[in-house]
Enzyme design. Structure first.
Site, PDB file in Angstrom:
ATOM      1  N   LYS A 154     -13.158  -3.976   6.452  1.00 31.33           N
ATOM      2  CA  LYS A 154     -12.882  -3.039   5.356  1.00 31.33           C
ATOM      3  C   LYS A 154     -13.084  -3.716   4.005  1.00 31.33           C
ATOM      4  O   LYS A 154     -13.717  -3.160   3.098  1.00 31.33           O
ATOM      5  CB  LYS A 154     -11.444  -2.514   5.459  1.00 31.33           C
ATOM      6  CG  LYS A 154     -11.250  -1.534   6.614  1.00 31.33           C
ATOM      7  CD  LYS A 154      -9.779  -1.344   6.967  1.00 31.33           C
ATOM      8  CE  LYS A 154      -9.635  -0.520   8.236  1.00 31.33           C
ATOM      9  NZ  LYS A 154      -8.278  -0.518   8.785  1.00 31.33           N
ATOM     10  N   GLN A 162      -2.355  -2.044   7.363  1.00 35.16           N
ATOM     11  CA  GLN A 162      -2.911  -1.959   8.716  1.00 35.16           C
ATOM     12  C   GLN A 162      -1.786  -1.722   9.726  1.00 35.16           C
ATOM     13  O   GLN A 162      -0.766  -2.405   9.722  1.00 35.16           O
ATOM     14  CB  GLN A 162      -3.670  -3.259   9.038  1.00 35.16           C
ATOM     15  CG  GLN A 162      -4.383  -3.262  10.370  1.00 35.16           C
ATOM     16  CD  GLN A 162      -5.523  -2.257  10.461  1.00 35.16           C
ATOM     17  OE1 GLN A 162      -6.164  -1.941   9.463  1.00 35.16           O
ATOM     18  NE2 GLN A 162      -5.774  -1.745  11.644  1.00 35.16           N
ATOM     19  N   ASP A 211      -5.213   6.120   3.345  1.00 33.97           N
ATOM     20  CA  ASP A 211      -5.154   6.491   4.765  1.00 33.97           C
ATOM     21  C   ASP A 211      -4.692   7.945   4.942  1.00 33.97           C
ATOM     22  O   ASP A 211      -4.809   8.510   6.031  1.00 33.97           O
ATOM     23  CB  ASP A 211      -4.138   5.598   5.493  1.00 33.97           C
ATOM     24  CG  ASP A 211      -4.804   4.480   6.277  1.00 33.97           C
ATOM     25  OD1 ASP A 211      -5.920   4.691   6.773  1.00 33.97           O
ATOM     26  OD2 ASP A 211      -4.178   3.412   6.406  1.00 33.97           O
TER      27      ASP A 211
HETATM   28  N1  GUN Z   1      -4.782   1.113  12.813  1.00 30.86           N
HETATM   29  C1  GUN Z   1      -5.629   1.793  13.624  1.00 30.86           C
HETATM   30  N2  GUN Z   1      -6.260   2.761  12.926  1.00 30.86           N
HETATM   31  C2  GUN Z   1      -5.806   2.682  11.663  1.00 30.86           C
HETATM   32  C3  GUN Z   1      -6.094   3.408  10.472  1.00 30.86           C
HETATM   33  O1  GUN Z   1      -6.896   4.346  10.429  1.00 30.86           O
HETATM   34  N3  GUN Z   1      -5.428   3.007   9.374  1.00 30.86           N
HETATM   35  C4  GUN Z   1      -4.524   2.000   9.388  1.00 30.86           C
HETATM   36  N4  GUN Z   1      -3.898   1.701   8.256  1.00 30.86           N
HETATM   37  N5  GUN Z   1      -4.242   1.298  10.458  1.00 30.86           N
HETATM   38  C5  GUN Z   1      -4.878   1.639  11.593  1.00 30.86           C
END
Ligand code: GUN
Length: 300
Positions: free
Chosen positions: A55, A99, A122
């Site tokens: 990311k 995350q 998110d």
């Molecule tokens: N862990 C697995 N998928 C995601 C996501 O889309 N966002 C975040 N923040 N953590 C994740």
């Protein structure tokens, strides 16, 4: 019947990334500061480390600023909340991504609630969940929307054009995918049924679907004879299974070879929905930066 047309999520995501990059260049060229994405990783889960790194790397590739906070697994909830408060107050940060999953001693709901909703790229903050849950049909998505669901609807709109009036069946009711996908499809005037592991006669319901979105987290759960001939099938599952040579491979929640013989459109795993998630995160970060500057929402 001919085999299903494969929906190439990898190619669509590459195009979206380029359009976001062009949007960033346009914004910065107009005198705006670089849009900033902060990622927060607690602990050293190898898969999470890979995701967070990709990311941050992509943000920089698209001309954004990336701020990576890596915190030890023993970080307390209090300490994590202090980091979020700092990022909330930092004008260089437009998007904050914590995350998931977080270590068990941390209350995830409390952490998500602490993120400034304007920086919640998110789309997990209850304010943004509520906005999506109460959106009018066709109204602009002028707030952050969860990335994977947004990617799913982008792929469907690209493949099918017009979704209005379609019977959409969503298999899975998670906050991450199933529920927000259903809300987005409702906004696009689909008739939406949300199903789950306790649904009675799930195969019969699925067979009514013009659009079938599967996010149940079970390997090859949806079989070919659950699918209406010609339907668009979106497989959100990512399951790693061992192979005979001692290695492993990724498979979805849909029995791919069976589905290919029946569906009209089908996403592969990998290379379907997966690449859309991070591309939509970049999209959300650009939109968040534009909103801070008072610029209108742009579809890219
Ligand atoms: N862990 C697995 N998928 C995601 C996501 O889309 N966002 C975040 N923040 N953590 C994740």
């Amino acid at each position: 019947m001919a085999d299903a047309k494969l929906i190439d999520g990898k190619a669509f995501a590459m195009g979206l990334r380029q359009r976001v990059g062009a949007g960033v260049a346009d914004y910065v060229g107009g005198g705006g500061p670089k849009p900033g994405l902060a990622t927060v990783l607690v602990g050293a889960d190898p898969a999470s480390q890979v995701y967070v790194r990709s990311k941050g790397k992509l943000a920089v590739e698209l001309g954004m600023a990336s701020f990576d906070r890596k915190l030890p697994a023993e970080t307390t909830e209090q300490e994590l909340l202090a980091v979020i408060a700092e990022l909330n107050a930092d004008p260089a940060v437009n998007g904050i991504l914590v995350q998931l999953p977080l270590p068990k001693h941390i209350d995830t709901a409390k952490v998500l609630l602490a993120i400034d909703p304007a920086k919640d790229v998110d789309g997990f903050h209850p304010v943004n969940v509520g906005r999506l849950g109460s959106i009018a049909p066709g109204a602009p998505l002028d707030f952050p929307v969860p990335c994977t669901p947004l990617g799913v609807t982008m792929l469907l709109q690209d493949a099918l054009g017009h979704l209005a009036g379609s019977n959409a069946v969503v298999v899975g009711r998670s906050n991450l995918v199933g529920r927000p996908v259903a809300q987005l499809l409702l906004r696009l005037d689909c008739t939406v049924t949300i199903t789950h592991s306790r649904t009675r006669d799930l195969p019969a319901l699925c067979r009514q679907a013009d659009i079938l979105v599967v996010a149940i987290g079970r390997t090859e759960f949806v079989r070919g004879d659950w699918i209406k001939p010609g339907a668009a099938v979106i497989d959100v599952g990512i399951n790693r299974i061992p192979t005979a040579d001692g290695k492993s491979r990724l498979v979805g929640d849909v029995a791919f070879a069976e589905a290919q013989k029946v569906a009209g459109y089908l996403t592969p795993v990998p290379g379907g929905v997966g690449p859309m998630t991070v591309a939509c995160l970049m999209y959300n970060t650009l939109q968040a930066a534009r909103r801070v500057a008072g610029l209108p929402y742009v579809a890219v």
